[in-house]
Design a protein around this motif. Structure first.
Motif, PDB file in Angstrom:
ATOM      1  N   MET A 183       0.733  -1.336   0.065  1.00 30.27           N
ATOM      2  CA  MET A 183      -0.050  -0.105   0.156  1.00 30.27           C
ATOM      3  C   MET A 183       0.832   1.198   0.101  1.00 30.27           C
ATOM      4  SD  MET A 183      -3.079  -1.296   2.391  1.00 30.27           S
ATOM      5  CE  MET A 183      -3.523   0.356   3.140  1.00 30.27           C
ATOM      6  N   LEU A 184       1.908   1.284   0.678  1.00 32.74           N
ATOM      7  CA  LEU A 184       2.821   2.542   0.751  1.00 32.74           C
ATOM      8  C   LEU A 184       3.638   2.746  -0.458  1.00 32.74           C
ATOM      9  CD1 LEU A 184       4.242   2.164   4.305  1.00 32.74           C
ATOM     10  CD2 LEU A 184       2.617   3.827   3.543  1.00 32.74           C
ATOM     11  N   ASP A 185       4.028   1.621  -1.094  1.00 34.08           N
ATOM     12  CA  ASP A 185       4.814   1.647  -2.270  1.00 34.08           C
ATOM     13  C   ASP A 185       3.732   2.225  -3.519  1.00 34.08           C
ATOM     14  OD1 ASP A 185       6.881   0.463  -1.530  1.00 34.08           O
ATOM     15  OD2 ASP A 185       6.757  -1.527  -2.281  1.00 34.08           O
ATOM     16  N   ARG A 186       2.633   1.710  -3.317  1.00 33.85           N
ATOM     17  CA  ARG A 186       1.455   2.202  -4.461  1.00 33.85           C
ATOM     18  C   ARG A 186       1.363   3.756  -4.162  1.00 33.85           C
ATOM     19  NH1 ARG A 186      -4.587  -0.471  -5.688  1.00 33.85           N
ATOM     20  NH2 ARG A 186      -4.811   1.036  -7.406  1.00 33.85           N
ATOM     21  N   CYS A 187       1.241   4.195  -3.004  1.00 33.68           N
ATOM     22  CA  CYS A 187       1.034   5.771  -2.733  1.00 33.68           C
ATOM     23  C   CYS A 187       2.257   6.509  -3.297  1.00 33.68           C
ATOM     24  CB  CYS A 187       0.823   5.684  -1.396  1.00 33.68           C
ATOM     25  SG  CYS A 187      -0.808   5.099  -0.549  1.00 33.68           S
ATOM     26  N   THR A 188       3.301   6.089  -2.962  1.00 34.54           N
ATOM     27  CA  THR A 188       4.523   6.920  -3.300  1.00 34.54           C
ATOM     28  C   THR A 188       4.680   6.673  -4.652  1.00 34.54           C
ATOM     29  OG1 THR A 188       6.014   4.869  -3.011  1.00 34.54           O
ATOM     30  CG2 THR A 188       5.765   6.425  -1.065  1.00 34.54           C
ATOM     31  N   GLY A 189       4.235   5.789  -5.504  1.00 34.03           N
ATOM     32  CA  GLY A 189       4.259   5.839  -7.010  1.00 34.03           C
ATOM     33  C   GLY A 189       3.428   6.779  -7.507  1.00 34.03           C
ATOM     34  N   TYR A 190       2.182   6.773  -6.858  1.00 34.48           N
ATOM     35  CA  TYR A 190       1.089   7.831  -7.525  1.00 34.48           C
ATOM     36  C   TYR A 190       1.834   9.121  -7.224  1.00 34.48           C
ATOM     37  CZ  TYR A 190      -2.590   4.603  -7.863  1.00 34.48           C
ATOM     38  OH  TYR A 190      -3.300   3.431  -8.263  1.00 34.48           O
ATOM     39  N   ALA A 191       2.309   9.630  -6.085  1.00 35.47           N
ATOM     40  CA  ALA A 191       3.076  10.781  -5.759  1.00 35.47           C
ATOM     41  C   ALA A 191       4.150  11.165  -6.737  1.00 35.47           C
ATOM     42  CB  ALA A 191       3.610  10.994  -4.308  1.00 35.47           C
ATOM     43  N   ARG A 192       5.269  10.145  -7.003  1.00 35.63           N
ATOM     44  CA  ARG A 192       6.096  10.134  -7.977  1.00 35.63           C
ATOM     45  C   ARG A 192       5.698  10.693  -9.259  1.00 35.63           C
ATOM     46  NH1 ARG A 192       8.960   6.516  -5.499  1.00 35.63           N
ATOM     47  NH2 ARG A 192       7.797   4.771  -6.783  1.00 35.63           N
ATOM     48  N   ALA A 193       4.724   9.793  -9.658  1.00 30.97           N
ATOM     49  CA  ALA A 193       3.948  10.095 -11.344  1.00 30.97           C
ATOM     50  C   ALA A 193       3.396  11.477 -11.200  1.00 30.97           C
ATOM     51  CB  ALA A 193       2.890   9.212 -11.514  1.00 30.97           C
ATOM     52  N   ALA A 194       2.855  12.112 -10.109  1.00 28.90           N
ATOM     53  CA  ALA A 194       2.313  13.259  -9.954  1.00 28.90           C
ATOM     54  C   ALA A 194       3.427  14.364 -10.262  1.00 28.90           C
ATOM     55  CB  ALA A 194       1.369  13.531  -8.841  1.00 28.90           C
ATOM     56  N   LEU A 195       4.475  14.230  -9.329  1.00 32.63           N
ATOM     57  CA  LEU A 195       5.588  14.948  -9.417  1.00 32.63           C
ATOM     58  C   LEU A 195       6.224  15.329 -10.902  1.00 32.63           C
ATOM     59  CD1 LEU A 195       7.235  14.620  -5.977  1.00 32.63           C
ATOM     60  CD2 LEU A 195       6.064  16.740  -6.745  1.00 32.63           C
ATOM     61  N   LYS A 196       6.226  13.973 -11.636  1.00 28.85           N
ATOM     62  CA  LYS A 196       6.846  14.171 -12.900  1.00 28.85           C
ATOM     63  C   LYS A 196       6.113  14.705 -13.738  1.00 28.85           C
ATOM     64  CE  LYS A 196       9.486   9.753 -12.879  1.00 28.85           C
ATOM     65  NZ  LYS A 196       9.690   8.304 -13.396  1.00 28.85           N
ATOM     66  N   THR A 197       4.780  14.840 -13.686  1.00 26.24           N
ATOM     67  CA  THR A 197       3.926  15.493 -14.672  1.00 26.24           C
ATOM     68  C   THR A 197       3.838  16.963 -14.334  1.00 26.24           C
ATOM     69  OG1 THR A 197       2.208  13.486 -14.420  1.00 26.24           O
ATOM     70  CG2 THR A 197       1.576  15.701 -15.461  1.00 26.24           C
ATOM     71  N   LEU A 198       3.975  17.291 -12.866  1.00 23.94           N
ATOM     72  CA  LEU A 198       4.261  18.646 -12.553  1.00 23.94           C
ATOM     73  C   LEU A 198       5.563  19.106 -13.000  1.00 23.94           C
ATOM     74  CD1 LEU A 198       2.634  18.643  -8.956  1.00 23.94           C
ATOM     75  CD2 LEU A 198       1.781  20.008 -11.178  1.00 23.94           C
ATOM     76  N   ASP A 199       6.511  18.624 -13.295  1.00 28.20           N
ATOM     77  CA  ASP A 199       7.748  18.803 -13.885  1.00 28.20           C
ATOM     78  C   ASP A 199       7.604  19.164 -15.124  1.00 28.20           C
ATOM     79  OD1 ASP A 199       9.003  18.567 -11.240  1.00 28.20           O
ATOM     80  OD2 ASP A 199       9.796  16.447 -11.821  1.00 28.20           O
ATOM     81  N   ARG A 200       6.810  18.587 -15.796  1.00 28.55           N
ATOM     82  CA  ARG A 200       6.490  18.900 -17.330  1.00 28.55           C
ATOM     83  C   ARG A 200       5.448  20.155 -17.383  1.00 28.55           C
ATOM     84  NH1 ARG A 200       6.555  13.358 -17.507  1.00 28.55           N
ATOM     85  NH2 ARG A 200       4.314  13.273 -17.557  1.00 28.55           N
ATOM     86  N   ALA A 201       5.110  20.794 -16.350  1.00 15.41           N
ATOM     87  CA  ALA A 201       4.244  21.925 -16.125  1.00 15.41           C
ATOM     88  C   ALA A 201       2.626  21.503 -16.707  1.00 15.41           C
ATOM     89  CB  ALA A 201       4.376  23.032 -17.007  1.00 15.41           C
ATOM     90  N   GLN A 202       2.424  20.372 -16.395  1.00 18.29           N
ATOM     91  CA  GLN A 202       1.061  19.620 -16.623  1.00 18.29           C
ATOM     92  C   GLN A 202       0.180  19.451 -15.522  1.00 18.29           C
ATOM     93  OE1 GLN A 202       1.817  16.345 -19.138  1.00 18.29           O
ATOM     94  NE2 GLN A 202       1.797  17.558 -21.039  1.00 18.29           N
ATOM     95  N   CYS A 203      -0.916  19.516 -15.294  1.00 19.18           N
ATOM     96  CA  CYS A 203      -1.715  19.226 -14.242  1.00 19.18           C
ATOM     97  C   CYS A 203      -1.863  17.588 -14.237  1.00 19.18           C
ATOM     98  CB  CYS A 203      -3.434  19.717 -14.488  1.00 19.18           C
ATOM     99  SG  CYS A 203      -4.374  18.871 -13.161  1.00 19.18           S
ATOM    100  N   PRO A 204      -1.590  16.965 -13.039  1.00 20.77           N
ATOM    101  CA  PRO A 204      -1.535  15.450 -13.122  1.00 20.77           C
ATOM    102  C   PRO A 204      -3.133  14.869 -13.164  1.00 20.77           C
ATOM    103  CG  PRO A 204      -0.015  16.377 -11.240  1.00 20.77           C
ATOM    104  CD  PRO A 204      -0.917  17.361 -12.002  1.00 20.77           C
ATOM    105  N   SER A 205      -3.954  15.691 -13.026  1.00 17.40           N
ATOM    106  CA  SER A 205      -5.336  15.226 -12.849  1.00 17.40           C
ATOM    107  C   SER A 205      -5.826  15.068 -14.177  1.00 17.40           C
ATOM    108  CB  SER A 205      -6.287  16.087 -11.932  1.00 17.40           C
ATOM    109  OG  SER A 205      -5.836  16.088 -10.518  1.00 17.40           O
ATOM    110  N   CYS A 206      -5.621  16.086 -14.965  1.00 16.77           N
ATOM    111  CA  CYS A 206      -6.232  16.272 -16.459  1.00 16.77           C
ATOM    112  C   CYS A 206      -5.319  16.589 -17.633  1.00 16.77           C
ATOM    113  CB  CYS A 206      -7.484  17.367 -16.545  1.00 16.77           C
ATOM    114  SG  CYS A 206      -6.787  19.132 -16.346  1.00 16.77           S
ATOM    115  N   ARG A 207      -4.008  16.807 -17.389  1.00 15.95           N
ATOM    116  CA  ARG A 207      -2.901  16.996 -18.165  1.00 15.95           C
ATOM    117  C   ARG A 207      -3.080  18.457 -18.763  1.00 15.95           C
ATOM    118  NH1 ARG A 207      -0.475  13.162 -15.700  1.00 15.95           N
ATOM    119  NH2 ARG A 207      -0.535  11.019 -16.776  1.00 15.95           N
TER     120      ARG A 207
END
Length: 92
Positions: free
Chosen positions: A28-52
């Protein structure tokens, strides 16, 4: 005599149960940190993680967040475009 025989079985069952619960918590913790990591990568590209939606160039509010005009999600302005700035501004 029966209690002596059952004691190792009971101890084994308890240890297996504890190990099983620990593995579930780790997954469960690995899954949560995976989502956070993916969201930060999307934000690094200046895109909204929710809708791109492209968040580049949007002004931040006084609380330091940028609101996505597409979906309404709020993101911290200091997390948007941190890594990708050099790649976006360099001519190809």
């Amino acid at each position: 005599m029966a209690a002596v025989v059952l004691l190792p079985v009971m101890v084994t069952l308890v240890l297996v149960g504890v190990l099983f619960v620990a593995l579930i918590i780790k997954a469960m913790l690995d899954r949560c940190t995976g989502y956070a990591r993916a969201a930060l990568k999307t934000l690094d590209r200046a895109q909204c993680p929710s809708c791109r939606y492209d968040l580049g160039g949007l002004a931040s509010h006084p609380d330091g967040c940028i609101l996505c005009p597409e979906c309404g999600a709020a993101w911290r302005a200091d997390h948007i475009g941190r890594v990708g700035d050099a790649a976006r501004t360099t001519p190809a």
